[in-house]
Design a protein around this motif. Structure first.
Motif, PDB file in Angstrom:
ATOM      1  N   UNK A  42      -0.802  -0.124   0.354  1.00 47.02           N
ATOM      2  CA  UNK A  42      -0.091   0.278   1.001  1.00 47.02           C
ATOM      3  C   UNK A  42       1.671  -0.696   0.213  1.00 47.02           C
ATOM      4  N   UNK A  43       1.359  -2.031  -0.583  1.00 50.05           N
ATOM      5  CA  UNK A  43       2.609  -2.576  -1.243  1.00 50.05           C
ATOM      6  C   UNK A  43       2.700  -1.356  -1.580  1.00 50.05           C
ATOM      7  N   UNK A  44       1.515  -0.442  -2.543  1.00 48.23           N
ATOM      8  CA  UNK A  44       2.084   0.399  -4.151  1.00 48.23           C
ATOM      9  C   UNK A  44       2.492   1.444  -3.361  1.00 48.23           C
ATOM     10  N   UNK A 101      -8.610   2.254   0.657  1.00 46.67           N
ATOM     11  CA  UNK A 101      -6.961   2.263  -0.266  1.00 46.67           C
ATOM     12  C   UNK A 101      -7.245   2.625  -1.952  1.00 46.67           C
ATOM     13  N   UNK A 102      -8.969   2.926  -1.373  1.00 48.94           N
ATOM     14  CA  UNK A 102      -9.021   3.477  -2.812  1.00 48.94           C
ATOM     15  C   UNK A 102      -8.857   4.525  -2.873  1.00 48.94           C
ATOM     16  N   UNK A 103      -9.098   5.401  -2.203  1.00 51.81           N
ATOM     17  CA  UNK A 103      -8.616   6.688  -1.924  1.00 51.81           C
ATOM     18  C   UNK A 103      -6.575   7.262  -2.095  1.00 51.81           C
ATOM     19  N   UNK A 104      -6.079   5.854  -1.171  1.00 54.28           N
ATOM     20  CA  UNK A 104      -4.509   5.727  -2.173  1.00 54.28           C
ATOM     21  C   UNK A 104      -4.651   5.886  -3.273  1.00 54.28           C
ATOM     22  N   UNK A 105      -5.357   3.813  -4.027  1.00 52.83           N
ATOM     23  CA  UNK A 105      -5.232   4.066  -5.239  1.00 52.83           C
ATOM     24  C   UNK A 105      -5.285   5.410  -6.095  1.00 52.83           C
ATOM     25  N   UNK A 106      -6.481   5.689  -5.614  1.00 54.58           N
ATOM     26  CA  UNK A 106      -6.398   6.914  -6.575  1.00 54.58           C
ATOM     27  C   UNK A 106      -6.138   8.415  -6.633  1.00 54.58           C
ATOM     28  N   UNK A 107      -5.123   8.148  -5.038  1.00 51.80           N
ATOM     29  CA  UNK A 107      -4.129   9.342  -5.550  1.00 51.80           C
ATOM     30  C   UNK A 107      -2.893   8.983  -6.142  1.00 51.80           C
ATOM     31  N   UNK A 210       5.240  -0.231 -12.630  1.00 52.69           N
ATOM     32  CA  UNK A 210       4.049   1.109 -11.335  1.00 52.69           C
ATOM     33  C   UNK A 210       3.591   1.097 -11.836  1.00 52.69           C
ATOM     34  N   UNK A 211       2.723   1.481 -11.365  1.00 54.80           N
ATOM     35  CA  UNK A 211       1.114   1.381 -11.801  1.00 54.80           C
ATOM     36  C   UNK A 211      -0.032   1.224 -10.700  1.00 54.80           C
ATOM     37  N   UNK A 212      -0.979   2.422 -11.092  1.00 52.92           N
ATOM     38  CA  UNK A 212      -1.887   2.956 -10.073  1.00 52.92           C
ATOM     39  C   UNK A 212      -2.674   0.918  -9.885  1.00 52.92           C
ATOM     40  N   UNK A 213      -2.898   0.395 -10.208  1.00 53.43           N
ATOM     41  CA  UNK A 213      -3.706  -1.087  -9.955  1.00 53.43           C
ATOM     42  C   UNK A 213      -2.492  -2.046  -9.657  1.00 53.43           C
ATOM     43  N   UNK A 214      -1.392  -1.922  -9.083  1.00 52.06           N
ATOM     44  CA  UNK A 214      -0.221  -3.473  -8.721  1.00 52.06           C
ATOM     45  C   UNK A 214      -1.238  -3.725  -8.055  1.00 52.06           C
ATOM     46  N   UNK A 215      -1.529  -2.838  -6.690  1.00 55.02           N
ATOM     47  CA  UNK A 215      -1.611  -3.359  -5.129  1.00 55.02           C
ATOM     48  C   UNK A 215      -2.857  -4.076  -5.578  1.00 55.02           C
TER      49      UNK A 215
END
Length: 285
Positions: A42-44, A101-107, A210-215
């Motif tokens: 959500x932070x990401x 969260x995994x779905x959001x991050x990979x998206x 900004x990168x996918x693993x920021x959160x």
């Protein structure tokens, strides 16, 4: 002296960043008794929304305003469709939010192409003190963290809504017996915590790439902060955030960054082991 002032500024600014993340996570954990393992994503998303708004050519402040609204609406849908089914199964809720969260991050990773992007600071420049230069945006970030914490505290302590929320936290059964819907308060808490996560992401991403693993980074540190500070109070997770954030930003001035991260985690685990109630906790009968 210059080195000391720079170190103090780094510590305070990073602790403020972590406070913004932990505030929403702590509200959900304290009121609902579950950890939202999609909180980091959500932070990401909050940071990603600001990135998209800037790239479209719109003012950065529009992105900062949109981030909590969009992420808050997402939180409402997640609570209604997923979390509500696991009120009595906290482990199930954590697994479900972890999967989300995994779905959001990979998206987001797919959308970003696995790249790192710089997000422009809405307020550029620096404040000059002698030979030192302090980022104006990071100064604003510290002030924003103080204002958001103060507003949240006033909402919970000085309003009727806050009274009902605290009553739900203290004794959910009695609150329901008094004719109030605790489910509505749980929904409101999850939406509020999600919106804070989105706002935190939009505010902090200009200070980071900004990168996918920021959160993921902030979720781990936020989780440790909540456990260190203690669940069940408004102040506990914030105290944990200052402690963990201060150590995370201060130790790299003395030892290597990698070793400092390991040391922070070890110290936090030992603290929770020997003081499981946390830094601040209210003993309830």
């Amino acid at each position: 002296m210059n080195t000391l002032l720079t170190a103090v500024f780094d510590i305070v600014s990073f602790a403020s960043v972590l406070v913004l993340v932990v505030l929403g996570l702590g509200v959900i954990a304290s009121l609902m008794g579950i950890f939202n393992f999609a909180h980091g994503e959500f932070v990401l998303l909050g940071g990603y929304i600001l990135f998209l708004v800037q790239r479209a050519g719109y003012p950065s402040w529009l992105g900062i305003l949109l981030a909590p609204v969009v992420v808050g609406l997402l939180g409402w849908g997640v609570e209604r469709l997923v979390v509500r089914r696991f009120y009595d199964e906290p482990v199930g809720a954590m697994l479900a939010t972890f999967a989300l969260g995994l779905i959001i991050r990979e998206s987001v990773r797919y959308a970003l192409g696995g790249n790192y992007f710089q997000v422009a600071e809405p307020i550029s420049g620096s404040y000059v003190l002698g030979s030192l230069h302090f980022s104006t945006w990071r100064i604003f970030l510290i002030g924003a963290a103080i204002a958001i914490v103060a507003a949240s505290w006033l909402l919970l302590r000085c309003t009727r809504l806050g009274l009902l929320v605290r009553a739900t936290l203290e004794n959910p059964s009695l609150t329901r017996a008094s004719g109030f819907s605790t489910a509505s308060f749980y929904t409101a808490a999850f939406v509020f915590g999600s919106a804070l996560a989105g706002l935190a992401g939009a505010l902090i991403v200009p200070s980071f790439s900004l990168f996918a693993d920021l959160g993921t980074r902030f979720l781990i540190q936020g989780f440790i902060s909540v456990l260190t500070g203690g669940i069940g109070t408004f102040e506990g997770p914030l105290a944990g955030a200052f402690a963990v954030g201060g150590l995370s930003a201060g130790l790299p001035w003395l030892i290597s960054p990698v070793l400092s991260d390991v040391l922070v985690f070890v110290l936090a685990i030992l603290f929770v082991k020997f003081r499981s109630d946390g830094l601040l906790v209210i003993k309830r009968k």
